[in-house]
Scaffold this motif. Structure first.
Motif, PDB file in Angstrom:
ATOM      1  N   ASP A  79      26.821  21.510  45.410  1.00  0.00           N
ATOM      2  CA  ASP A  79      27.218  20.662  44.411  1.00  0.00           C
ATOM      3  C   ASP A  79      28.661  21.118  44.175  1.00  0.00           C
ATOM      4  N   GLY A  80      29.539  21.634  44.977  1.00  0.00           N
ATOM      5  CA  GLY A  80      30.862  21.756  44.695  1.00  0.00           C
ATOM      6  C   GLY A  80      31.297  22.856  43.994  1.00  0.00           C
ATOM      7  N   ARG A  81      30.261  23.695  43.546  1.00  0.00           N
ATOM      8  CA  ARG A  81      30.723  25.087  42.878  1.00  0.00           C
ATOM      9  C   ARG A  81      31.241  26.042  43.804  1.00  0.00           C
TER      10      ARG A  81
ATOM     11  N   ALA B 140      37.869  27.780  38.294  1.00  0.00           N
ATOM     12  CA  ALA B 140      37.553  26.596  37.294  1.00  0.00           C
ATOM     13  C   ALA B 140      37.518  25.238  38.104  1.00  0.00           C
ATOM     14  N   ASP B 141      36.938  24.333  37.585  1.00  0.00           N
ATOM     15  CA  ASP B 141      37.019  23.163  38.208  1.00  0.00           C
ATOM     16  C   ASP B 141      38.139  22.344  37.802  1.00  0.00           C
ATOM     17  N   ILE B 142      39.166  22.073  38.549  1.00  0.00           N
ATOM     18  CA  ILE B 142      40.367  21.422  38.318  1.00  0.00           C
ATOM     19  C   ILE B 142      40.454  20.525  39.374  1.00  0.00           C
ATOM     20  N   PRO B 143      40.191  19.267  39.274  1.00  0.00           N
ATOM     21  CA  PRO B 143      40.237  18.133  40.117  1.00  0.00           C
ATOM     22  C   PRO B 143      41.510  17.770  40.486  1.00  0.00           C
ATOM     23  N   TYR B 144      41.673  17.333  41.621  1.00  0.00           N
ATOM     24  CA  TYR B 144      42.813  16.700  41.952  1.00  0.00           C
ATOM     25  C   TYR B 144      43.201  15.370  41.301  1.00  0.00           C
ATOM     26  N   PRO B 145      44.224  14.821  41.164  1.00  0.00           N
ATOM     27  CA  PRO B 145      45.701  15.420  41.244  1.00  0.00           C
ATOM     28  C   PRO B 145      46.034  16.162  40.168  1.00  0.00           C
TER      29      PRO B 145
ATOM     30  N   SER C  17      27.081  22.910  51.997  1.00  0.00           N
ATOM     31  CA  SER C  17      27.388  24.244  51.609  1.00  0.00           C
ATOM     32  C   SER C  17      28.601  24.835  52.767  1.00  0.00           C
ATOM     33  N   LEU C  18      29.730  25.304  52.460  1.00  0.00           N
ATOM     34  CA  LEU C  18      30.548  25.944  53.455  1.00  0.00           C
ATOM     35  C   LEU C  18      30.812  27.421  53.132  1.00  0.00           C
ATOM     36  N   THR C  19      30.989  28.355  54.031  1.00  0.00           N
ATOM     37  CA  THR C  19      31.269  29.719  53.828  1.00  0.00           C
ATOM     38  C   THR C  19      32.231  30.149  54.758  1.00  0.00           C
ATOM     39  N   VAL C  20      33.321  30.756  54.141  1.00  0.00           N
ATOM     40  CA  VAL C  20      34.540  30.873  55.123  1.00  0.00           C
ATOM     41  C   VAL C  20      35.186  32.170  54.985  1.00  0.00           C
TER      42      VAL C  20
END
Ligand code: KG4
Ligand code: ZN
Length: 361
Positions: free
Chosen positions: A25-27, A129-134, A2-5
């Motif tokens: 979980d990437g959310r 929204a979950d918009i994956p690369y690319p 988990s990262l908080t910035v």
């Protein structure tokens, strides 16, 4: 992990701070996003005055960051890093936010991420929204107009960009000649409602031409000339509708070429198109781009309106993504007035020289 910035944005006329957290979980969660607009300070001048902007950032930055931290309900000890816009933009303002970010990083012993403002816009749709690369990105704002193949954070390839003005700049300047207040884009959109877009013929710059570059200066000059002779509200409404139509048409024509090139290079993969930046808030532009993308088999995404225009949540998210990859900067990071996302393309194409004489966007 988990990262908080904490994110800080001061590259133009908004002083903004936000706290964004990406869970295990990437959310992605925007814990706070505070924006202080300087529109009132610049309105009498019909555009952003750099010195006024820099001074206004200095006056409010501390309070805005404090508000973002309080609204997020986090303490400095809960942060994993600080991300601040380091360019491109009005350098006096960029220095204010970047210096403040450095001070927080130093005082709290946190890693600093010096974020390219354009990269912020590039990740902005991923805030909600979950918009994956690319994905293929049209970044269209007051200072920028470019098409980018985005493979990930820090991995953008430019397919085309404006050779003169940005689309938002065209909206703003034409709106000004129609007597509308700054910023002109939203005001012009409102005026255009119910107008006849076919009544005034406007230049069809670059339509159908090779490549994915944009040009709006011919449209700007022609529309300003026409506007000077108009007095009735109905005439102005028709011209506003024609301008919006001309801008949407060019954005779609150029984007269509990029969609084809991108689809060719990504055969067999899910094709995604994203539009971001202030002009993506325009409903006509958005709807027309969505149809253009669908016709080529691309899924379409755009950030919620609040994340189209400048904000610090997108800077914080770019910070989260860079931090996760170990891409951090030293306290000697410099503020850059010009900073192309795809530096190799900018240097290779002499139309887009990065120096003082280069295209603005
Ligand atoms: O992304 P942004 O806030 O700042 C830059 O990085 O440039 O974009 C601001 C630009 C302005 O030119 C503004 O007129 C334009 O976005 N804009 C719009 C609309 N909302 C904002 N243009 C057309 N229609 C809108 N609804
Ligand atoms: Zn912007």
């Amino acid at each position: 992990m988990s990262l908080t910035v904490l994110g800080i944005e001061t590259s133009c006329d908004e002083t903004a701070a936000a706290v964004v957290r990406r869970a295990d979980d990437g959310r992605v969660e925007v814990l706070s996003s505070v924006i202080a607009s300087q529109v009132a300070e610049h309105a009498p001048f019909g555009g952003v005055v750099p010195e006024i902007a820099a001074r206004a950032h200095v006056e409010v930055i501390e309070g805005i960051v404090g508000r973002a931290m309080a609204a997020a309900g986090v303490d400095y000890g809960d942060l994993d890093g600080v991300a601040a816009t380091a360019g491109p933009g009005l350098v006096g303002g960029v220095m204010v936010g970047l210096s403040f970010g450095k001070a927080v990083a130093l005082a709290r012993d946190l890693p600093l991420v010096a974020v390219n403002h354009l990269e912020g816009h590039a990740v902005s749709a991923r805030l909600a929204a979950d918009i994956p690369y690319p994905f293929l990105l049209l970044l269209v704002s007051g200072g920028h107009c470019q098409l980018l193949a985005v493979a990930g954070v820090g991995a953008c390839r430019r397919l085309g960009s404006t050779i003169d003005d940005a689309a938002g700049e065209a909206f703003d300047k034409i709106a000004k000649s129609l007597g509308l207040p700054y910023p002109g884009g939203p005001a012009l959109e409102t005026l255009a409602e119910g107008g006849d877009p076919e009544r005034f013929p406007l230049p069809r710059s670059l339509l159908g031409r090779e490549g994915c570059d944009f040009s709006f200066s011919g449209l700007k000059t022609a529309a300003a000339r026409l506007a000077a002779g108009l007095t009735s509200e109905a005439d102005k409404r028709d011209l506003a509708a024609a301008v919006q139509e001309a801008i949407a048409r060019q954005l779609c024509d150029r984007t269509d070429r990029a969609l084809l090139a991108y689809a060719h290079a990504h055969e067999g993969r899910h094709l995604r198109f994203v539009v971001a930046g202030g002009v993506a808030a325009n409903r006509t532009v958005r709807a027309r781009l969505e149809a253009t993308a669908a016709a080529r088999g691309f899924s379409f995404a755009a950030p919620p309106l609040a994340y189209c225009t400048d904000n610090a949540a997108m800077i914080a998210l770019a910070g989260v993504e860079r931090l996760a990859l170990g891409l951090v900067d030293g306290l000697d990071a410099v503020a850059r007035p010009r900073w192309p996302l795809d530096e190799a393309a900018a240097l290779a194409n002499p139309i887009h020289t990065p120096g003082r004489k280069g295209a603005k966007a």
